[in-house]
Design an enzyme around this catalytic site. Structure first.
Site, mmCIF file in Angstrom:
data_model
loop_
_atom_site.group_PDB
_atom_site.id
_atom_site.type_symbol
_atom_site.label_atom_id
_atom_site.label_comp_id
_atom_site.label_asym_id
_atom_site.label_seq_id
_atom_site.Cartn_x
_atom_site.Cartn_y
_atom_site.Cartn_z
ATOM 1 C CG HIS A 242 -1.904 1.074 1.307
ATOM 2 N ND1 HIS A 242 -2.823 1.163 2.326
ATOM 3 C CD2 HIS A 242 -2.161 2.117 0.473
ATOM 4 C CE1 HIS A 242 -3.602 2.210 2.115
ATOM 5 N NE2 HIS A 242 -3.203 2.821 1.010
ATOM 6 N NE ARG B 139 -1.791 5.081 5.053
ATOM 7 C CZ ARG B 139 -2.971 4.654 5.508
ATOM 8 N NH1 ARG B 139 -3.235 3.383 5.614
ATOM 9 N NH2 ARG B 139 -3.871 5.528 5.894
ATOM 10 N NE ARG C 88 0.264 5.892 7.863
ATOM 11 C CZ ARG C 88 -0.933 5.833 8.441
ATOM 12 N NH1 ARG C 88 -1.283 4.764 9.120
ATOM 13 N NH2 ARG C 88 -1.767 6.843 8.366
ATOM 14 C CD GLU D 179 -3.601 -3.079 0.449
ATOM 15 O OE1 GLU D 179 -3.382 -2.157 1.264
ATOM 16 O OE2 GLU D 179 -3.752 -4.247 0.792
HETATM 17 N N1 PXP Z 1 -6.198 -5.774 2.401
HETATM 18 C C1 PXP Z 1 -6.308 -4.431 2.436
HETATM 19 C C2 PXP Z 1 -7.137 -3.760 1.397
HETATM 20 C C3 PXP Z 1 -5.629 -3.670 3.405
HETATM 21 O O1 PXP Z 1 -5.739 -2.335 3.420
HETATM 22 C C4 PXP Z 1 -4.796 -4.343 4.318
HETATM 23 C C5 PXP Z 1 -4.002 -3.551 5.312
HETATM 24 O O2 PXP Z 1 -3.042 -2.813 4.646
HETATM 25 C C6 PXP Z 1 -4.703 -5.743 4.234
HETATM 26 C C7 PXP Z 1 -5.435 -6.433 3.278
HETATM 27 C C8 PXP Z 1 -3.841 -6.534 5.148
HETATM 28 O O3 PXP Z 1 -4.308 -6.396 6.460
HETATM 29 P P1 PXP Z 1 -3.438 -6.946 7.674
HETATM 30 O O4 PXP Z 1 -2.138 -6.208 7.642
HETATM 31 O O5 PXP Z 1 -4.279 -6.625 8.869
HETATM 32 O O6 PXP Z 1 -3.255 -8.412 7.445
#
Ligand code: PXP
Length: 241
Positions: free
Chosen positions: A47, A49, A53, A74
Site C-alpha cells: 500500500h 500511502r 508512512r 493498494e
Molecule cells: N487488504 C487491504 C485492502 C488492506 O488495506 C490491508 C491492510 O493494509 C490488508 C489487506 C492486510 O491487512 P493486515 O495487515 O491486517 O493483514
C-alpha cells in the site's frame, strides 16, 4: 473449495525501516518479498500511502523490476496514484479508502458515494491491462455497486468479523457469507483481507467462492519468532482444507 491464493502484504517490513526515519537500509524490502515468495506467497501486496508512512515509491520501483510474482498495489483513488499505477503497471490495483490519521485502513471504500471517481479510475486502469479489486465492507449495496462499476473483484473487509466477540461473531460471519455469495452471483471474484491471523485464516478459507486473501500484519509479527518464509508457509497450511 479450490486453491485459495495468498497475497502477502509487506507494508510492515517497510514500517520497521520507517520508524528510524528511513535512515537504515534494512530491512531490505526486495529481500523480504523474496522470502515471502519462498514461503509460498503467490502475490506481493503493498500500500503506497499518500503520507508514505511505510512503503516508498522506490520500493514499488524495485519490486516492479525484480519480483517474480504479481504485484497487488493498494491505492487511494487519487490522480497522483493513478499516474503512478500507469507508470508501474502492477497486475492488480486494489482501490482503498485512505485517511491520514488512521492507524490502518479502517473501513471499506464507499463505492456508492464515490462512484463517479471510482468508475473513472477503474476504466483508466483497466485500459492498461490492470485488474481491479475494490476493498469494501461486506454489504450487499456495496457489492452491487462494485459489479456495476466493472471491477474484476471485491476484497471483502474482514476486520469487523475478526474483532467481533460473542454472538456478533456469527452475525459478522453471516454478513461475509451473504456478501461473498452475492459477489460471486454477479460475476465478481471474491478476495478477503484485514486482520487475518492463523486462527481466522483457518475459518475464512471456508468462505464461499473465496479465491484470494491478502495478509500482512500477523505474518510480519510471526516472522519475529520464526522468520517470514516460515510464517508465510504456516499461513499457507491454514488455507488448506
Ligand atoms: N487488504 C487491504 C485492502 C488492506 O488495506 C490491508 C491492510 O493494509 C490488508 C489487506 C492486510 O491487512 P493486515 O495487515 O491486517 O493483514
Amino acid at each position: 473449495m479450490g486453491n485459495i491464493q495468498l497475497g502477502v502484504n509487506i507494508d510492515h517490513v517497510a514500517t520497521l525501516r520507517r520508524v528510524r526515519g528511513g535512515t537504515t537500509s534494512y530491512p531490505d524490502i526486495l529481500e523480504m518479498a523474496n522470502e515471502a515468495v519462498l514461503g509460498g506467497a503467490q502475490q506481493i501486496t503493498i500500500h503506497l500511502r499518500e503520507d508514505r508512512r511505510h512503503i516508498q515509491l522506490e520500493d514499488l520501483q524495485v519490486l516492479s523490476k525484480s519480483l517474480k510474482v504479481p504485484i497487488n498495489l493498494e491505492m487511494a483513488v487519487t490522480e497522483a496514484m493513478i499516474r503512478i499505477a500507469k507508470k508501474y503497471k502492477p497486475s492488480w490495483c486494489c482501490l482503498v479508502p485512505e485517511k491520514r490519521q488512521e492507524l490502518t485502513t479502517e473501513g471499506g471504500l464507499n463505492v456508492i458515494k464515490q462512484r463517479r471517481a471510482i468508475f473513472h479510475a477503474v476504466n483508466r486502469l483497466q485500459s492498461l491491462g490492470i485488474e481491479i479489486s475494490l476493498f469494501v465492507d461486506p454489504d450487499l449495496d456495496m457489492i452491487d455497486m462494485s459489479a456495476k462499476l466493472g471491477a474484476e473483484a471485491v476484497e471483502l473487509h474482514t476486520g469487523t468479523w475478526v474483532a467481533a466477540k460473542g454472538t456478533n461473531k456469527e452475525k459478522q460471519w453471516k454478513r461475509l457469507v451473504r456478501a461473498a455469495t452475492r459477489a460471486h452471483d454477479l460475476g465478481l471474484r471474491v478476495h478477503a483481507g484485514h486482520g487475518l491471523d492463523y486462527q481466522h485464516t483457518k475459518v475464512i478459507r471456508k468462505l464461499p467462492h473465496l479465491v484470494e486473501v491478502n495478509i500482512g500484519h500477523s505474518l510480519v509479527c510471526y516472522a519475529l519468532k520464526i522468520g517470514l518464509r516460515k510464517s508465510v508457509s504456516e499461513m499457507k497450511k491454514c488455507l488448506k482444507p
